[in-house]
Design a protein around this motif. Structure first.
Motif, mmCIF file in Angstrom:
data_model
loop_
_atom_site.group_PDB
_atom_site.id
_atom_site.type_symbol
_atom_site.label_atom_id
_atom_site.label_comp_id
_atom_site.label_asym_id
_atom_site.label_seq_id
_atom_site.Cartn_x
_atom_site.Cartn_y
_atom_site.Cartn_z
ATOM 1 N N ALA A 146 0.772 -1.046 0.074
ATOM 2 C CA ALA A 146 0.009 -0.227 -0.046
ATOM 3 C C ALA A 146 0.890 1.228 0.020
ATOM 4 O O ALA A 146 0.518 2.275 -0.722
ATOM 5 C CB ALA A 146 -1.003 -0.063 1.306
ATOM 6 N N GLU A 147 2.000 1.231 0.723
ATOM 7 C CA GLU A 147 2.824 2.465 0.938
ATOM 8 C C GLU A 147 3.886 2.305 -0.145
ATOM 9 O O GLU A 147 4.826 3.282 -0.046
ATOM 10 C CB GLU A 147 3.242 2.637 2.346
ATOM 11 N N GLN A 148 4.279 1.319 -0.899
ATOM 12 C CA GLN A 148 5.192 1.083 -1.890
ATOM 13 C C GLN A 148 6.613 1.467 -1.165
ATOM 14 O O GLN A 148 7.400 2.378 -1.631
ATOM 15 C CB GLN A 148 5.005 2.022 -2.854
ATOM 16 N N ARG A 149 6.782 0.509 0.215
ATOM 17 C CA ARG A 149 8.041 0.524 0.609
ATOM 18 C C ARG A 149 8.691 -0.989 0.446
ATOM 19 O O ARG A 149 8.041 -1.986 0.236
ATOM 20 C CB ARG A 149 8.021 1.145 1.993
ATOM 21 N N VAL A 150 10.083 -0.923 0.514
ATOM 22 C CA VAL A 150 10.620 -2.331 0.525
ATOM 23 C C VAL A 150 10.426 -3.002 1.811
ATOM 24 O O VAL A 150 10.219 -2.623 2.821
ATOM 25 C CB VAL A 150 12.356 -1.932 0.546
ATOM 26 N N ILE A 151 10.106 -4.508 1.398
ATOM 27 C CA ILE A 151 9.767 -5.353 2.427
ATOM 28 C C ILE A 151 11.111 -6.252 2.544
ATOM 29 O O ILE A 151 11.387 -6.791 1.644
ATOM 30 C CB ILE A 151 8.633 -6.004 1.960
ATOM 31 N N ARG A 152 11.333 -6.361 3.895
ATOM 32 C CA ARG A 152 12.732 -7.322 4.154
ATOM 33 C C ARG A 152 11.998 -8.901 4.661
ATOM 34 O O ARG A 152 11.251 -8.882 5.550
ATOM 35 C CB ARG A 152 13.488 -6.978 5.230
ATOM 36 N N LEU A 153 12.177 -9.508 3.829
ATOM 37 C CA LEU A 153 11.778 -11.085 3.964
ATOM 38 C C LEU A 153 12.701 -12.150 4.333
ATOM 39 O O LEU A 153 13.897 -12.205 3.736
ATOM 40 C CB LEU A 153 11.150 -11.761 2.480
ATOM 41 N N ARG A 154 12.358 -13.006 4.980
ATOM 42 C CA ARG A 154 12.812 -14.235 5.206
ATOM 43 C C ARG A 154 12.043 -15.366 4.671
ATOM 44 O O ARG A 154 10.780 -15.646 5.147
ATOM 45 C CB ARG A 154 13.056 -14.795 6.476
ATOM 46 N N TYR A 155 12.755 -16.045 3.492
ATOM 47 C CA TYR A 155 11.912 -16.964 2.332
ATOM 48 C C TYR A 155 12.607 -18.433 2.339
ATOM 49 O O TYR A 155 13.791 -18.071 2.136
ATOM 50 C CB TYR A 155 11.697 -16.251 1.294
ATOM 51 N N THR A 156 11.732 -19.150 2.517
ATOM 52 C CA THR A 156 12.184 -20.561 2.116
ATOM 53 C C THR A 156 11.559 -20.910 0.839
ATOM 54 O O THR A 156 10.356 -21.245 0.724
ATOM 55 C CB THR A 156 11.822 -21.435 3.415
ATOM 56 N N ALA A 157 12.402 -21.287 0.041
ATOM 57 C CA ALA A 157 12.256 -21.798 -1.580
ATOM 58 C C ALA A 157 11.601 -23.065 -1.525
ATOM 59 O O ALA A 157 11.749 -23.949 -0.340
ATOM 60 C CB ALA A 157 13.107 -21.721 -2.439
ATOM 61 N N GLN A 158 11.037 -23.765 -2.476
ATOM 62 C CA GLN A 158 10.394 -24.996 -2.381
ATOM 63 C C GLN A 158 11.756 -26.191 -2.262
ATOM 64 O O GLN A 158 11.278 -27.155 -1.574
ATOM 65 C CB GLN A 158 9.738 -25.508 -3.822
ATOM 66 N N ASP A 159 12.878 -25.714 -2.676
ATOM 67 C CA ASP A 159 13.905 -26.748 -2.487
ATOM 68 C C ASP A 159 14.431 -26.679 -1.195
ATOM 69 O O ASP A 159 15.427 -27.300 -0.751
ATOM 70 C CB ASP A 159 14.998 -26.525 -3.448
ATOM 71 N N GLY A 160 13.839 -25.956 -0.036
ATOM 72 C CA GLY A 160 14.336 -25.931 1.233
ATOM 73 C C GLY A 160 15.250 -24.802 1.619
ATOM 74 O O GLY A 160 15.929 -24.735 2.812
ATOM 75 N N VAL A 161 15.694 -24.002 0.623
ATOM 76 C CA VAL A 161 16.973 -22.990 0.862
ATOM 77 C C VAL A 161 16.257 -21.770 1.498
ATOM 78 O O VAL A 161 15.463 -21.285 0.844
ATOM 79 C CB VAL A 161 17.620 -22.728 -0.382
ATOM 80 N N THR A 162 16.829 -21.262 2.423
ATOM 81 C CA THR A 162 16.214 -20.012 3.079
ATOM 82 C C THR A 162 17.205 -18.910 2.813
ATOM 83 O O THR A 162 18.306 -19.036 2.907
ATOM 84 C CB THR A 162 16.123 -20.439 4.596
ATOM 85 N N THR A 163 16.655 -17.674 2.438
ATOM 86 C CA THR A 163 17.489 -16.719 2.215
ATOM 87 C C THR A 163 16.568 -15.476 2.965
ATOM 88 O O THR A 163 15.468 -15.390 3.026
ATOM 89 C CB THR A 163 17.601 -16.496 0.506
ATOM 90 N N ALA A 164 17.423 -14.262 3.219
ATOM 91 C CA ALA A 164 16.788 -13.270 3.444
ATOM 92 C C ALA A 164 16.973 -12.039 2.452
ATOM 93 O O ALA A 164 18.207 -12.200 1.575
ATOM 94 C CB ALA A 164 17.422 -12.547 4.591
ATOM 95 N N ARG A 165 15.993 -11.473 1.974
ATOM 96 C CA ARG A 165 16.097 -10.570 0.756
ATOM 97 C C ARG A 165 15.229 -9.118 1.024
ATOM 98 O O ARG A 165 14.154 -9.543 1.572
ATOM 99 C CB ARG A 165 15.925 -11.370 -0.302
ATOM 100 N N ASP A 166 15.599 -8.132 0.312
ATOM 101 C CA ASP A 166 14.841 -6.906 0.156
ATOM 102 C C ASP A 166 13.811 -6.915 -1.093
ATOM 103 O O ASP A 166 14.674 -7.152 -2.098
ATOM 104 C CB ASP A 166 15.660 -5.804 0.472
ATOM 105 N N VAL A 167 12.499 -6.884 -0.895
ATOM 106 C CA VAL A 167 11.807 -6.889 -2.083
ATOM 107 C C VAL A 167 10.913 -5.836 -2.229
ATOM 108 O O VAL A 167 10.434 -5.329 -1.465
ATOM 109 C CB VAL A 167 10.889 -8.173 -2.177
ATOM 110 N N GLU A 168 10.864 -5.386 -3.332
ATOM 111 C CA GLU A 168 10.120 -3.954 -3.779
ATOM 112 C C GLU A 168 8.852 -4.522 -4.154
ATOM 113 O O GLU A 168 8.593 -5.108 -5.357
ATOM 114 C CB GLU A 168 10.572 -2.839 -4.939
ATOM 115 N N PRO A 169 7.569 -4.557 -3.470
ATOM 116 C CA PRO A 169 6.330 -5.183 -3.616
ATOM 117 C C PRO A 169 5.846 -4.277 -5.075
ATOM 118 O O PRO A 169 5.945 -3.258 -5.316
ATOM 119 C CB PRO A 169 5.495 -4.980 -2.747
ATOM 120 N N VAL A 170 5.272 -5.505 -5.847
ATOM 121 C CA VAL A 170 4.606 -4.799 -7.184
ATOM 122 C C VAL A 170 3.169 -5.315 -7.538
ATOM 123 O O VAL A 170 2.278 -4.248 -7.670
ATOM 124 C CB VAL A 170 5.397 -5.328 -8.520
ATOM 125 N N LEU A 171 2.880 -6.581 -6.911
ATOM 126 C CA LEU A 171 1.427 -6.862 -7.006
ATOM 127 C C LEU A 171 1.348 -8.068 -6.210
ATOM 128 O O LEU A 171 2.481 -8.914 -6.047
ATOM 129 C CB LEU A 171 1.006 -7.046 -8.650
#
Length: 247
Positions: A146-171
């Motif tokens: 809603a505010e178009q600010r960067v989101i910092r995620l902790r994300y685990t992909a389908q293969d089990g690998v977990t990463t931290a990343r900054d994402v600019e939300p688009v939709l």
């Protein structure tokens, strides 16, 4: 829950309490904040023009002055149930909590006969909804979008690998029964799809997005479309999910 959302929900709770009112202690328990925070929120509502009343002493509390609620709306029982079914079946959808609050608001201002008929019809509709992500994660994703600010995620992909990343939300995109956050990944320097159910943590940063658009996501299939409250659809929303686009 963000303060703006809490103030809106607080107004609805006060309106629903009618002439009985509700105590600050009960409000604090319901919204999981301190009594001091509730009283600050009540002051903010009153300063914004909300017609609040207060009654001191045992059995006292707070409420909205009669006439400070919505006027009755014209809605058939089937229309009311259609709204309830849509929200109940998608608790993992973006802004689902606000949608549910909106439905309760509409139901409260229906005439008694229509409301009773709608509740009776609703008993004939069952849904087995998917589990929703944590409220903290959903709030961060919704606020960042809603505010178009960067989101910092902790994300685990389908293969089990977990990463931290900054994402600019688009939709936000829904496809094959799953919700995705689609955004520009600063770690990969590319557009990526993130299954919301695989986002373990999310936090909104103070960084503004750099202006990536929906057009950069890709070409949507013919049957994809944006959520639209009016009579027509202005453009399609991408729902094609690349197989390994979260690495």
């Amino acid at each position: 829950m963000r303060r703006a959302e809490r103030l809106h929900a607080l107004t609805e709770t006060l309106r629903r309490s009618g002439t009985r009112g509700v105590s600050a202690e009960r409000l604090a328990r319901e919204f999981e904040v301190s009594v001091r925070t509730v009283k600050r929120d009540l002051d903010a509502l009153e300063n914004s023009g909300a017609p609040l009343w207060s009654r001191p002493g045992p059995g006292g509390g707070y409420g909205l002055v009669d006439g400070g609620s919505l006027r009755p709306v014209t809605l058939s029982p089937t229309q009311a149930v259609a709204l309830m079914a849509a929200v109940s079946a998608a608790p993992d959808a973006p802004y689902a909590d606000l949608a549910a609050a909106g439905i309760r608001k509409i139901m409260d201002v229906l005439d008694p006969a229509t409301r009773a008929h709608a509740h009776e019809l609703a008993e004939r509709i069952w849904v087995q909804a998917p589990p929703a992500p944590s409220r903290a994660t959903r709030s961060a994703l919704e606020e960042g979008m809603a505010e178009q600010r960067v989101i910092r995620l902790r994300y685990t992909a389908q293969d089990g690998v977990t990463t931290a990343r900054d994402v600019e939300p688009v939709l936000f995109a829904s496809t094959s029964g799953r919700w995705y956050l689609v955004g520009w990944c600063r770690l990969r320097d590319a557009m990526r799809w993130f299954a919301v159910s695989r986002i373990e943590r999310a936090r909104v940063t103070t960084m503004a997005c750099s202006g990536h658009t929906v057009d950069e996501v890709g070409e949507p299939p013919e049957n994809a479309r944006p959520v639209h409250g009016g009579g027509g659809v202005t453009r399609s929303a991408p729902t094609r999910v690349p197989g390994t686009r979260t690495r």
